[in-house]
Design a protein around this motif. Sequence first.
Motif, mmCIF file in Angstrom:
data_model
loop_
_atom_site.group_PDB
_atom_site.id
_atom_site.type_symbol
_atom_site.label_atom_id
_atom_site.label_comp_id
_atom_site.label_asym_id
_atom_site.label_seq_id
_atom_site.Cartn_x
_atom_site.Cartn_y
_atom_site.Cartn_z
ATOM 1 N N VAL A 86 13.234 -51.889 -1.492
ATOM 2 C CA VAL A 86 12.826 -51.855 -0.080
ATOM 3 C C VAL A 86 12.806 -53.276 0.476
ATOM 4 C CG1 VAL A 86 10.967 -51.314 1.527
ATOM 5 C CG2 VAL A 86 11.447 -49.760 -0.375
ATOM 6 N N VAL A 87 12.193 -54.193 -0.272
ATOM 7 C CA VAL A 87 12.065 -55.578 0.173
ATOM 8 C C VAL A 87 13.383 -56.332 0.048
ATOM 9 C CG1 VAL A 87 10.813 -57.738 -0.176
ATOM 10 C CG2 VAL A 87 9.643 -55.554 -0.525
ATOM 11 N N THR A 88 14.012 -56.203 -1.128
ATOM 12 C CA THR A 88 15.254 -56.942 -1.390
ATOM 13 C C THR A 88 16.357 -56.553 -0.421
ATOM 14 O OG1 THR A 88 14.690 -57.019 -3.740
ATOM 15 C CG2 THR A 88 16.963 -57.503 -3.153
ATOM 16 N N SER A 89 16.471 -55.263 -0.140
ATOM 17 C CA SER A 89 17.536 -54.782 0.733
ATOM 18 C C SER A 89 17.383 -55.326 2.146
ATOM 19 C CB SER A 89 17.532 -53.248 0.756
ATOM 20 O OG SER A 89 18.481 -52.761 1.668
ATOM 21 N N VAL A 90 16.164 -55.291 2.668
ATOM 22 C CA VAL A 90 15.930 -55.802 4.023
ATOM 23 C C VAL A 90 16.276 -57.286 4.103
ATOM 24 C CG1 VAL A 90 14.149 -56.286 5.746
ATOM 25 C CG2 VAL A 90 14.194 -54.066 4.591
ATOM 26 N N ARG A 91 15.854 -58.042 3.086
ATOM 27 C CA ARG A 91 16.141 -59.488 3.058
ATOM 28 C C ARG A 91 17.643 -59.748 2.981
ATOM 29 N NH1 ARG A 91 15.548 -64.150 4.330
ATOM 30 N NH2 ARG A 91 14.546 -65.792 3.140
ATOM 31 N N SER A 92 18.326 -58.962 2.150
ATOM 32 C CA SER A 92 19.756 -59.156 1.957
ATOM 33 C C SER A 92 20.547 -58.776 3.203
ATOM 34 C CB SER A 92 20.228 -58.325 0.756
ATOM 35 O OG SER A 92 21.604 -58.498 0.537
ATOM 36 N N ALA A 95 17.642 -49.934 1.669
ATOM 37 C CA ALA A 95 16.378 -49.585 2.318
ATOM 38 C C ALA A 95 16.337 -48.112 2.689
ATOM 39 C CB ALA A 95 16.166 -50.452 3.556
ATOM 40 N N LEU A 96 17.462 -47.571 3.152
ATOM 41 C CA LEU A 96 17.506 -46.152 3.519
ATOM 42 C C LEU A 96 17.199 -45.254 2.322
ATOM 43 C CD1 LEU A 96 20.708 -46.058 5.781
ATOM 44 C CD2 LEU A 96 18.315 -46.267 6.485
#
Length: 274
Positions: A67-73, A193-194
């Motif tokens: 959730v966190v990594t995807s948004v940052r990436s 994230a999805l």
Amino acid sequence: MPDVAELIPLVATLLAFSAFAGVLAGLLGVGGGIVLVPGYFYLLSSLGYNGPQLMQVCVATSLATIVVTSVRSVQSHHKKGSVNWEMLRAWTPGIALGAVVGVWIASELKSVTLQGIFGSLGLLVGLYMAFGRPHWRLGDVLPRGVVGYVTSLVVGFLSVLMGIGGGAFCVPYQTLFNVPIHRAVATAAGLGALIAVPSAIGFLFVEIEPSSKPPFTFGAINVVAFGLTISMTLLTAPLGAKLAHWMDPKPLKRAFAFFLICVAGNMLRGVFLA
């Protein structure tokens, strides 16, 4: 639980493979989960947690970090204008439904079964990454309508069973339909994230029996592993995204493919010996 002297190298190992997972999430679009799940599994096993739901904890914790990594990436890729937001919007309903079904199925399976699923799918992904060819094509345009919806549902479902962000499936799928690799990687980052948000919420309500449940585990998510992991991936995911735009990822991709084949093979070996 081991004493402090034994925990220090385990924490250092967790931080190291978390940093590696963050770079991979940005660089290759395969999602950090494909490193995190086996990493969590072997570390928790070494701490004495070998119950029938251990893989649920590994899968759920991995998805929470995504959730966190995807948004940052995806933020880093968006600055480069590489994200296909139209595809992400079209895939959202199928991805979400597939993720919810995946949580339901995963919560009912034994750890050894999830090991077998991860090992089998990981082996296929590794073989494709190692031996796939850039000129392979199934078409010139990404399918829409029913085909696109069914594909998104399957990607969401399988990704949850493996505890990954979907990039391992989504990147090859896009490139097979003539999408440039950098755009495929950037868009796959958004899929994470999805997939991870609904599945992480779902895993918070899964009950884990004591022999599979490390301290500070809520539902199936271990917050200690989650916190240590994101402390590294928040730093390294943007680095991976930057590297993806100025270097040729092919050599690293092939090296990682063989690493993944070995990890998946070891998972399968554990299944057969169980």
